[in-house]
Design an enzyme around this catalytic site. Structure first.
Site, PDB file in Angstrom:
ATOM      1  CD  GLN A 266     -27.367   6.474 -38.962  1.00  0.00           C
ATOM      2  OE1 GLN A 266     -25.641   7.557 -39.035  1.00  0.00           O
ATOM      3  NE2 GLN A 266     -27.634   6.905 -37.669  1.00  0.00           N
TER       4      GLN A 266
ATOM      5  CG  HIS B 142     -30.437   2.431 -35.276  1.00  0.00           C
ATOM      6  ND1 HIS B 142     -30.652   3.383 -36.230  1.00  0.00           N
ATOM      7  CD2 HIS B 142     -30.421   1.375 -36.233  1.00  0.00           C
ATOM      8  CE1 HIS B 142     -29.864   3.552 -37.628  1.00  0.00           C
ATOM      9  NE2 HIS B 142     -29.690   1.707 -37.062  1.00  0.00           N
TER      10      HIS B 142
HETATM   11  P1  AMP Z   1     -28.880   1.751 -39.996  1.00  0.00           P
HETATM   12  O1  AMP Z   1     -29.261   2.486 -40.294  1.00  0.00           O
HETATM   13  O2  AMP Z   1     -27.990   0.854 -41.597  1.00  0.00           O
HETATM   14  O3  AMP Z   1     -27.848   0.546 -39.347  1.00  0.00           O
HETATM   15  O4  AMP Z   1     -30.215   0.323 -40.084  1.00  0.00           O
HETATM   16  C1  AMP Z   1     -31.269   0.884 -40.086  1.00  0.00           C
HETATM   17  C2  AMP Z   1     -32.714  -0.693 -39.485  1.00  0.00           C
HETATM   18  O5  AMP Z   1     -33.680  -0.417 -38.937  1.00  0.00           O
HETATM   19  C3  AMP Z   1     -32.527  -1.683 -40.642  1.00  0.00           C
HETATM   20  O6  AMP Z   1     -31.836  -2.984 -40.302  1.00  0.00           O
HETATM   21  C4  AMP Z   1     -33.932  -1.989 -40.858  1.00  0.00           C
HETATM   22  O7  AMP Z   1     -34.603  -3.616 -41.174  1.00  0.00           O
HETATM   23  C5  AMP Z   1     -34.289  -1.733 -39.528  1.00  0.00           C
HETATM   24  N1  AMP Z   1     -35.676  -0.651 -39.377  1.00  0.00           N
HETATM   25  C6  AMP Z   1     -36.286   0.226 -40.379  1.00  0.00           C
HETATM   26  N2  AMP Z   1     -37.551   0.839 -40.199  1.00  0.00           N
HETATM   27  C7  AMP Z   1     -38.073   0.153 -39.534  1.00  0.00           C
HETATM   28  C8  AMP Z   1     -39.369  -0.281 -38.799  1.00  0.00           C
HETATM   29  N3  AMP Z   1     -40.214   0.749 -39.081  1.00  0.00           N
HETATM   30  N4  AMP Z   1     -38.859  -1.271 -37.189  1.00  0.00           N
HETATM   31  C9  AMP Z   1     -38.364  -1.812 -37.222  1.00  0.00           C
HETATM   32  N5  AMP Z   1     -37.148  -2.156 -38.066  1.00  0.00           N
HETATM   33  C10 AMP Z   1     -36.584  -0.829 -38.477  1.00  0.00           C
END
Ligand code: AMP
Ligand code: ZN
Length: 139
Positions: free
Chosen positions: A93, A99
């Site tokens: 994460q 999310h």
């Molecule tokens: P995770 O915490 O590994 O489940 O994934 C975090 C997700 O957030 C990743 O897929 C990123 O590409 C996405 N992410 C991070 N910053 C942004 C942003 N500013 N807008 C859209 N997606 C984002």
């Protein structure tokens, strides 16, 4: 949360490609998409993970996931959709604001790595023991 990137998106301090919004949740496009249509659904109230998030927000996210997954199906006609949610740095994460990922796989698109693992027969004694251990912790 002051420094949380997703809280900043909710407050409008950072832009996003908004897909859906209601009183409790916001959904927007992931900017590093694993596939076309990769969408994130977040609670408007900050919570880090499944242990912190109030049940009410969790329900709102899952209600929205059905609405959005249906819209993705109509809009993109994918081969399928992965629904994924990570809890803790130990499982990668990265953004510590809860999310839910919706990741469609295109009809002619490559296999999504998150939905593709090898099945290996488990040790039934171990499965039984661990299941009982978890079950005994449910109140
Ligand atoms: P995770 O915490 O590994 O489940 O994934 C975090 C997700 O957030 C990743 O897929 C990123 O590409 C996405 N992410 C991070 N910053 C942004 C942003 N500013 N807008 C859209 N997606 C984002
Ligand atoms: Zn936050």
């Amino acid at each position: 949360m002051e420094d949380c990137i997703f809280c900043k998106i909710i407050r409008g301090e950072i832009p996003c490609f908004k897909i859906y919004e209601d009183d409790s949740v916001l959904a927007f496009a992931d900017i590093n998409p694993i596939s076309d249509g990769h969408t994130l659904i977040i609670p408007k109230r900050h919570a880090q993970n499944i242990w912190e998030i109030p049940e009410q927000d969790l329900m709102a996210i899952h209600r929205a996931s059905k609405k959005i997954a249906s819209a993705i199906k109509r809009a993109l006609n994918p081969a399928g959709i992965v629904v994924l949610q990570l809890n803790g740095r130990g499982v990668n994460q990265v953004v510590m604001h809860y999310h839910l990922h919706l990741m469609p796989r295109a009809q002619d698109g490559p296999e999504l790595p998150v939905s593709c693992w090898e099945l290996k027969k488990g040790d039934m004694d171990r499965i039984k023991e661990i299941s009982e251990k978890i079950s005994s912790e449910i109140s």
